[in-house]
Scaffold this motif. Sequence first.
Motif, PDB file in Angstrom:
ATOM      1  N   ILE A  83       0.836  -1.204   0.000  1.00 48.54           N
ATOM      2  CA  ILE A  83       0.000   0.000   0.000  1.00 48.54           C
ATOM      3  C   ILE A  83       0.867   1.249   0.000  1.00 48.54           C
ATOM      4  O   ILE A  83       0.646   2.184  -0.779  1.00 48.54           O
ATOM      5  N   ILE A  84       1.874   1.263   0.870  1.00 49.41           N
ATOM      6  CA  ILE A  84       2.745   2.432   0.986  1.00 49.41           C
ATOM      7  C   ILE A  84       3.481   2.694  -0.321  1.00 49.41           C
ATOM      8  O   ILE A  84       3.706   3.851  -0.707  1.00 49.41           O
ATOM      9  N   LYS A  85       3.834   1.631  -1.023  1.00 52.73           N
ATOM     10  CA  LYS A  85       4.618   1.768  -2.254  1.00 52.73           C
ATOM     11  C   LYS A  85       3.888   2.578  -3.317  1.00 52.73           C
ATOM     12  O   LYS A  85       4.514   3.131  -4.230  1.00 52.73           O
ATOM     13  N   ARG A  86       2.576   2.684  -3.218  1.00 52.41           N
ATOM     14  CA  ARG A  86       1.778   3.393  -4.220  1.00 52.41           C
ATOM     15  C   ARG A  86       1.491   4.847  -3.845  1.00 52.41           C
ATOM     16  O   ARG A  86       0.798   5.556  -4.572  1.00 52.41           O
ATOM     17  N   LEU A  87       2.027   5.288  -2.719  1.00 50.12           N
ATOM     18  CA  LEU A  87       1.776   6.655  -2.263  1.00 50.12           C
ATOM     19  C   LEU A  87       2.753   7.630  -2.907  1.00 50.12           C
ATOM     20  O   LEU A  87       3.868   7.249  -3.289  1.00 50.12           O
ATOM     21  N   PRO A  88       2.372   8.904  -3.021  1.00 53.25           N
ATOM     22  CA  PRO A  88       3.286   9.904  -3.586  1.00 53.25           C
ATOM     23  C   PRO A  88       4.440  10.213  -2.647  1.00 53.25           C
ATOM     24  O   PRO A  88       4.397   9.906  -1.448  1.00 53.25           O
ATOM     25  N   VAL A  89       5.466  10.841  -3.189  1.00 56.44           N
ATOM     26  CA  VAL A  89       6.690  11.126  -2.437  1.00 56.44           C
ATOM     27  C   VAL A  89       6.409  12.005  -1.225  1.00 56.44           C
ATOM     28  O   VAL A  89       6.938  11.765  -0.130  1.00 56.44           O
ATOM     29  N   VAL A  90       5.586  13.032  -1.385  1.00 55.21           N
ATOM     30  CA  VAL A  90       5.300  13.947  -0.274  1.00 55.21           C
ATOM     31  C   VAL A  90       4.732  13.195   0.923  1.00 55.21           C
ATOM     32  O   VAL A  90       5.134  13.425   2.076  1.00 55.21           O
ATOM     33  N   SER A  91       3.816  12.270   0.680  1.00 46.96           N
ATOM     34  CA  SER A  91       3.224  11.482   1.772  1.00 46.96           C
ATOM     35  C   SER A  91       4.263  10.581   2.425  1.00 46.96           C
ATOM     36  O   SER A  91       4.310  10.455   3.656  1.00 46.96           O
ATOM     37  N   LEU A  92       5.112   9.962   1.618  1.00 45.59           N
ATOM     38  CA  LEU A  92       6.120   9.053   2.164  1.00 45.59           C
ATOM     39  C   LEU A  92       7.115   9.785   3.061  1.00 45.59           C
ATOM     40  O   LEU A  92       7.537   9.251   4.090  1.00 45.59           O
ATOM     41  N   LEU A  93       7.484  10.989   2.675  1.00 44.54           N
ATOM     42  CA  LEU A  93       8.406  11.766   3.501  1.00 44.54           C
ATOM     43  C   LEU A  93       7.785  12.077   4.855  1.00 44.54           C
ATOM     44  O   LEU A  93       8.485  12.118   5.879  1.00 44.54           O
ATOM     45  N   GLN A  94       6.470  12.277   4.901  1.00 45.71           N
ATOM     46  CA  GLN A  94       5.775  12.526   6.162  1.00 45.71           C
ATOM     47  C   GLN A  94       5.633  11.241   6.980  1.00 45.71           C
ATOM     48  O   GLN A  94       5.809  11.238   8.207  1.00 45.71           O
ATOM     49  N   PHE A  95       5.347  10.120   6.291  1.00 45.55           N
ATOM     50  CA  PHE A  95       5.101   8.865   6.980  1.00 45.55           C
ATOM     51  C   PHE A  95       6.370   8.258   7.576  1.00 45.55           C
ATOM     52  O   PHE A  95       6.286   7.306   8.360  1.00 45.55           O
ATOM     53  N   ARG A  96       7.525   8.783   7.219  1.00 41.93           N
ATOM     54  CA  ARG A  96       8.777   8.289   7.819  1.00 41.93           C
ATOM     55  C   ARG A  96       8.800   8.534   9.318  1.00 41.93           C
ATOM     56  O   ARG A  96       9.558   7.886  10.056  1.00 41.93           O
ATOM     57  N   SER A  97       7.988   9.492   9.789  1.00 39.17           N
ATOM     58  CA  SER A  97       7.959   9.807  11.226  1.00 39.17           C
ATOM     59  C   SER A  97       6.856   9.052  11.977  1.00 39.17           C
ATOM     60  O   SER A  97       6.690   9.254  13.180  1.00 39.17           O
ATOM     61  N   VAL A  98       6.113   8.190  11.282  1.00 38.19           N
ATOM     62  CA  VAL A  98       5.028   7.445  11.929  1.00 38.19           C
ATOM     63  C   VAL A  98       5.579   6.397  12.887  1.00 38.19           C
ATOM     64  O   VAL A  98       5.132   6.264  14.027  1.00 38.19           O
TER      65      VAL A  98
END
Length: 398
Positions: free
Chosen positions: A13-28
């Motif tokens: 699921i995460i692999k299909r997200l845009p770059v901006v979201s992934l950069l934010q989700f690194r802090s989850v």
Amino acid sequence: MSDEIPFHIQENIIKRLPVVSLLQFRSVSKAWKSLIDSSKFIAAHSVTQAEHLLLSYEEPPQMLLSYEDPVKTETKYVLLLDDDSFPQQRFHYTLPLSIKLLKQSCIIGSSLGVLCFHCYYEEEEDFCTNLKSEMVLWNPSIRKSIDVPVPKKFNPYHESNLGFGVCPLTCDPKIVEITLFHKPRFHCEAKVYTVSSRKWRNFTSNLPSKPFRVFYPHVVVDRFIYWCAFDPMTMDNGLPNHNLIMSFDITNESFGVVDLPDSLRRHPPLQLCVSKVRESLVMLEYDSYMKGACGVWMMENGVVKSFIKLFTVEAPNWSRTIKTLGFRRSGEPIMEVEYRYDDSSEQREVVVYEPNSGRFTDLEMYGANETFSVNSYMETLVMLDRSDCNIEAEVDGF
């Protein structure tokens, strides 16, 4: 995301997200940060993004246009969305300090969201002037840049050309240099630099079987870097031109040759140029050194020597010369046109040509010199797992 969902499904699921979201989700969580920062995930996500952009018409592709502002005498970088709003939506980029410090820098190529800048400058040491070269790799999406010094001394008996591409399998950025030596005999040598190794390597195999002269610019299509090239022996011996396209496979680091139809093979070599429409290789054929017209040829289905001529662009009445900078997804060329607006001054502007109507649309970007460039761009995580640093490059054979 619930802990009840297996982690491998979370990854898909995460692999299909845009770059901006992934950069934010690194802090989850630590687990998500470790996943997103891994080289395996970065490569998988970047390839997925590239495939989605190629197959989908819902998400507009992006292109980075650079030009020298004639008023402020500075280079500007503008991101354009290739959709129905083109060219109204414009986003200006601020370059990192590592690139701003380079004088007269220019983009030599782009691949999987990474831009490669190159600059020559003179450096004086012990009353001697050496011609130095420096490069910077920059991914605007993650705001990360890497400096790549390229030690080189000027030699009048050889000429070099560069190519840049990111390996689609490993997402490892690579720079390849092809050098043609004139003395003591015609022969080619090549070096490749990889970010993963932080090192330049000399090629000892997979070199072209004959000496070929390649020239700027190059283009990346799929896993290949392409240059226009010709056999210098034919020119020196007064024989008909032997033009071709030189290829470099980024994945296995091997060279190859793409043969051209007879009309292109015998054309004056410096009046040819490679480009691409989406992921199809294109050859540009100018009518003369003054570039009053440009023929657009496309390779059919990746078949060697199978090129079809799509159309010819004639310079408008108010223009002296034209130059194709790139193509929209629709196949419309983005062009630089030159014209005189008084007896002594020249100016250049960027236009889009519509093949069906033959109409030119002004993009309202102007310059006094040939400083325009267009590079395809996409958001990726490439180089996220690398630290911002000045790389002290190791170079074999220097």
